[in-house]
Design an enzyme around this catalytic site. Sequence first.
Site, PDB file in Angstrom:
ATOM      1  N   ASP A   1       0.861  -1.180   0.000  1.00  0.00           N
ATOM      2  CA  ASP A   1       0.000   0.000   0.000  1.00  0.00           C
ATOM      3  C   ASP A   1       0.896   1.227   0.000  1.00  0.00           C
ATOM      4  OD1 ASP A   1      -2.636   1.391   0.336  1.00  0.00           O
ATOM      5  OD2 ASP A   1      -1.681   2.036   2.197  1.00  0.00           O
TER       6      ASP A   1
ATOM      7  N   ASP B   1      -3.378   1.349   7.030  1.00  0.00           N
ATOM      8  CA  ASP B   1      -2.484   1.042   5.916  1.00  0.00           C
ATOM      9  C   ASP B   1      -2.147  -0.448   5.856  1.00  0.00           C
ATOM     10  OD1 ASP B   1      -2.472   3.744   5.271  1.00  0.00           O
ATOM     11  OD2 ASP B   1      -0.742   4.148   6.551  1.00  0.00           O
TER      12      ASP B   1
ATOM     13  N   GLU C   1      -1.416  -1.480  -5.817  1.00  0.00           N
ATOM     14  CA  GLU C   1      -2.660  -0.875  -6.256  1.00  0.00           C
ATOM     15  C   GLU C   1      -2.401  -0.005  -7.472  1.00  0.00           C
ATOM     16  OE1 GLU C   1      -6.492   1.373  -4.176  1.00  0.00           O
ATOM     17  OE2 GLU C   1      -4.522   1.359  -3.215  1.00  0.00           O
TER      18      GLU C   1
END
Length: 410
Positions: A192, A356, A276
């Site tokens: 992340d 997170d 991502e």
Amino acid sequence: MQLRYNYRVYPTPDQQEALARAFGCARVVFNDGLRIRQSAREDGLPYVPDGELSKRVITDAKKTPERAWLGEVSAVVLQQALADLNTAYRNFFSSITGKRKGRKVGPPRFRSRKDNRQAIRFTANARFKVLDNGRLRLPKIGDLAVRWSRALPAEPTSVTVIQDAGGRYFASFVVAVSDQPLPPAGAEVGIDLGLTHFAVLSDGTKIAAPKFLRRAARKLRRLQQDLSRKQRGSANRTKAAVKVARAHVRVADTRRDWQHKLSTRIIRDNQAVYVEDLCVVGLGRTRLAKSVNDAGWASFTAMLEYKAARYGRTFGRIDRFAPTSQTCSACGRLDGPKPLNVRSWICPCGAAHDRDVNAAKNILAAGRAESLNACGAQVRPAPVPAQRREAGIRPHAACATRSVEGISAL
């Protein structure tokens, strides 16, 4: 796989003049070709093909007094400048027709001698050569001194000589290399990316954001103030502009070196890496633009992708709209959106989550789900046409199209 190997080169004053001449000739050929095609479009004439354009801006142009000096540089340099123009047009056409993925690509633009980056390219037809004494021989330029930080793994197919904004010269070799699979690793990781922490891994590891640009802000501010005080067009202003450019180049080099080391470590320690698919361009238009650009997420993920392909690892991107920060990684419950100041939360199932770390775990789970079904199986349910009774405005209502349009207009 083709990779680039960059090395610093140190041309003599005479060689710098020859390189400047080559940069200028390549720029003129590029601009002449672009001007001819733009004029043909404005006059309603057919698109000028590549062969005809090469004949007009290179072969015939050398015979005219206005462009006779094009013969002072290697013909391969001029041909490659025109090849860059042709590639730019093809990318533009592919973009507007939808064949090219990613961001929309605009039409080619004219090059300027004031651009921050100047480059020329030599292919194998130019017969460039790396000599036994370590120097790089280029036609009509000479033997350049190269600082070899590492050996070339194979014979290069082309070399690009680059002058950056700081006045440094580089030789960029294109080399075809074979894959070098690493020993299998038992771990997989989801990443992340963020601003406070550059990367948070699914195993709980948090990597602090270095913020190279923020750390150099005071020095950059002082150099920029010195530049603003210099008279336009003066030699002192040129010297001050070079100092500003070198300071920015140092920041970019430091960031790139740090990202290379981090990406190599992550690829070496994990068999699969999932990130991502962030819209960096869109985030770069927000109030966080400076911090987003300082982070350099796009370059970091690109490093992960090509290193994974080379070293036999798995790399994947998950959907940017996946609610990774809203889903409990323990029970899968969608808890709804949360403001950014909420850094931790407790799910009704009793699991306590760091925002997170939880997102990184969900990224890992989503990446595994995609990779396990990569053999062609349908991962998500296919769209199913709605039944007539489900598509009406109210039960047992069947409105005509005109009636529906009238209702929506009201």
